[in-house]
Design a protein around this motif. Sequence first.
Motif, mmCIF file in Angstrom:
data_model
loop_
_atom_site.group_PDB
_atom_site.id
_atom_site.type_symbol
_atom_site.label_atom_id
_atom_site.label_comp_id
_atom_site.label_asym_id
_atom_site.label_seq_id
_atom_site.Cartn_x
_atom_site.Cartn_y
_atom_site.Cartn_z
ATOM 1 N N ARG A 21 27.026 0.482 -1.385
ATOM 2 C CA ARG A 21 25.595 0.353 -1.171
ATOM 3 C C ARG A 21 25.351 -0.607 -0.008
ATOM 4 O O ARG A 21 25.744 -1.763 -0.048
ATOM 5 C CB ARG A 21 24.906 -0.151 -2.441
ATOM 6 N N VAL A 22 24.691 -0.088 1.018
ATOM 7 C CA VAL A 22 24.421 -0.848 2.232
ATOM 8 C C VAL A 22 22.915 -0.982 2.401
ATOM 9 O O VAL A 22 22.161 -0.024 2.164
ATOM 10 C CB VAL A 22 25.034 -0.144 3.459
ATOM 11 N N ASN A 23 22.473 -2.167 2.802
ATOM 12 C CA ASN A 23 21.057 -2.431 3.000
ATOM 13 C C ASN A 23 20.792 -2.755 4.467
ATOM 14 O O ASN A 23 21.667 -3.228 5.187
ATOM 15 C CB ASN A 23 20.625 -3.615 2.128
ATOM 16 N N VAL A 24 19.561 -2.495 4.897
ATOM 17 C CA VAL A 24 19.132 -2.840 6.257
ATOM 18 C C VAL A 24 18.011 -3.856 6.138
ATOM 19 O O VAL A 24 16.988 -3.593 5.495
ATOM 20 C CB VAL A 24 18.650 -1.600 7.035
ATOM 21 N N VAL A 38 23.448 -5.374 5.637
ATOM 22 C CA VAL A 38 23.741 -6.410 4.646
ATOM 23 C C VAL A 38 24.433 -5.747 3.465
ATOM 24 O O VAL A 38 23.880 -4.842 2.834
ATOM 25 C CB VAL A 38 22.458 -7.126 4.178
ATOM 26 N N VAL A 39 25.651 -6.185 3.176
ATOM 27 C CA VAL A 39 26.424 -5.667 2.046
ATOM 28 C C VAL A 39 26.725 -6.839 1.127
ATOM 29 O O VAL A 39 27.400 -7.793 1.531
ATOM 30 C CB VAL A 39 27.734 -4.997 2.516
ATOM 31 N N TYR A 40 26.201 -6.775 -0.107
ATOM 32 C CA TYR A 40 26.433 -7.847 -1.076
ATOM 33 C C TYR A 40 27.601 -7.452 -1.960
ATOM 34 O O TYR A 40 27.497 -6.559 -2.799
ATOM 35 C CB TYR A 40 25.171 -8.097 -1.902
ATOM 36 N N LEU A 41 28.724 -8.110 -1.754
ATOM 37 C CA LEU A 41 29.949 -7.781 -2.479
ATOM 38 C C LEU A 41 29.976 -8.558 -3.796
ATOM 39 O O LEU A 41 30.746 -9.497 -3.974
ATOM 40 C CB LEU A 41 31.170 -8.113 -1.625
ATOM 41 N N SER A 42 29.101 -8.150 -4.704
ATOM 42 C CA SER A 42 29.073 -8.796 -6.012
ATOM 43 C C SER A 42 30.344 -8.464 -6.780
ATOM 44 O O SER A 42 31.056 -7.510 -6.470
ATOM 45 C CB SER A 42 27.859 -8.327 -6.808
ATOM 46 N N ALA A 98 26.637 -7.939 7.897
ATOM 47 C CA ALA A 98 27.112 -9.094 7.131
ATOM 48 C C ALA A 98 27.653 -8.639 5.784
ATOM 49 O O ALA A 98 27.026 -7.817 5.100
ATOM 50 C CB ALA A 98 25.969 -10.083 6.931
ATOM 51 N N PHE A 99 28.794 -9.185 5.398
ATOM 52 C CA PHE A 99 29.411 -8.902 4.107
ATOM 53 C C PHE A 99 29.422 -10.206 3.304
ATOM 54 O O PHE A 99 30.083 -11.178 3.684
ATOM 55 C CB PHE A 99 30.826 -8.357 4.300
ATOM 56 N N ILE A 100 28.669 -10.226 2.203
ATOM 57 C CA ILE A 100 28.431 -11.446 1.433
ATOM 58 C C ILE A 100 29.289 -11.454 0.178
ATOM 59 O O ILE A 100 29.317 -10.472 -0.574
ATOM 60 C CB ILE A 100 26.949 -11.546 0.998
ATOM 61 N N THR A 101 29.958 -12.572 -0.073
ATOM 62 C CA THR A 101 30.675 -12.794 -1.321
ATOM 63 C C THR A 101 30.130 -14.065 -1.966
ATOM 64 O O THR A 101 30.045 -15.107 -1.302
ATOM 65 C CB THR A 101 32.186 -12.959 -1.086
ATOM 66 N N ARG A 102 29.761 -13.976 -3.234
ATOM 67 C CA ARG A 102 29.285 -15.161 -3.942
ATOM 68 C C ARG A 102 30.478 -15.960 -4.443
ATOM 69 O O ARG A 102 31.332 -15.448 -5.172
ATOM 70 C CB ARG A 102 28.389 -14.755 -5.114
ATOM 71 N N LEU A 103 30.560 -17.226 -4.056
ATOM 72 C CA LEU A 103 31.661 -18.090 -4.480
ATOM 73 C C LEU A 103 31.327 -18.838 -5.762
ATOM 74 O O LEU A 103 32.169 -19.007 -6.628
ATOM 75 C CB LEU A 103 32.008 -19.075 -3.364
ATOM 76 N N ASN A 104 30.087 -19.319 -5.861
ATOM 77 C CA ASN A 104 29.578 -19.934 -7.083
ATOM 78 C C ASN A 104 28.050 -19.942 -6.993
ATOM 79 O O ASN A 104 27.485 -19.309 -6.093
ATOM 80 C CB ASN A 104 30.149 -21.347 -7.303
#
Length: 308
Positions: free
Chosen positions: A2-5, A21-25, A65-71
Amino acid sequence: MRVNVVNGFSDHPEGGNPAGVVYLSEELCAKEKGQQPESGDKKPECLTDIQMQKVASELHFSETAFITRLNDRSFAIRYFTPAAEVPLCGHATIASFSYLYQKGVIDDGVYELVTMEAQLTVEVSEGIIWMEMDAPELQQKLEPEMVRRICAAYELDTEALDETLEVRIVKSGLRDIHVCVRSREDLLRAVQHEEEICRISEELDVVGVHMSCLNLQNTEQITAYCSNYAPLYEIPEECATGTSNGGLTYYLYQKGIIQVDQVNCFLQGEHMNRPSKVYTKVRMEEGRPTVWVGGCGVICREGMDLKA
C-alpha cells in the motif's frame, strides 16, 4: 504493497511537492513476508533496498519515503529518488509525519527521526511539522569560471547574480550549490541545460542547484523566491525542498539577513505552477545555531496497490 501520495509543504492538493509515503508497520511487514507480527524491539525485514528502489522508480516522484516505527517516539525513514537513495529529504519528511499525524499514528509532541546519517528531532504542533535539519555548514565558494559555467547552464548572465551573496556550496543534510539572483524576473526566466548541470553536480559532488532571490520588501510575507534543480537524480525541477531552504536559511543567517527565532517563508515552485511555502527558523541551542524547517502536508491518494 500500500503506497500513499502526500503533498509536502501545502494544505491543498494543487500545491506542494508530492512524495510517495510507505508506512512499513509491523503488520504490513508481516503480511508482505507471510510472517506473524513480532513483539518487542525486533522488527521484520520487510523490503530490500532493491525493492524500495523499484517502488520509487515506478512512482517516479522526486522522493519516496519508507517509514519504520522504532518505538512510540522514534521513526526511521529511508528516502529514494527514482535513481538512487539519498540521506535526507525535507518535503518527504514533512509528508511522512503529516501522514502519520492524519492517520492517528502520532499526536502533537516531540519525536525522533533516524535517517541514514543522523538522528534529528521532529516537533508536531496542531498539524504543522517542524523538523530539525542536520548540522548546517557553509562550504566552499565557487571559482569564477565555475560560476560562469553555472550561469550559462541557466542562460543567465553573471550580472544577474546578487553580488552580496556569492555562489557557494551549502550543506544542510545534502550539499547544494546556492545561486542568488538579483530579481524575481531573473529567477523565473532561467532555462536549465540539464546535461551541463549533471556534469557540474558530479564534478562538485552536490545534489543540484538551489536558485533564489531575496524579497527585500517582504511583500506577501515572503523571505525569498526559490527554484530547485537536481537533474543528476532525475529531478529536473522540484517545487518544494526542505533541505535546500534549510541551507539557504543558514546562509542568510550567517550573512546577518535572518535573525534567531525569526519565522521565514520561502515560496518555491512558481516555475512549475505548483507554488509551495516552506517555513524555516534558526534556534540557538547550547550556543550553536540550529535550523528548523516546517510545513504541513495533504494526503492526495491513499492505499494504492503496488508490487515491490
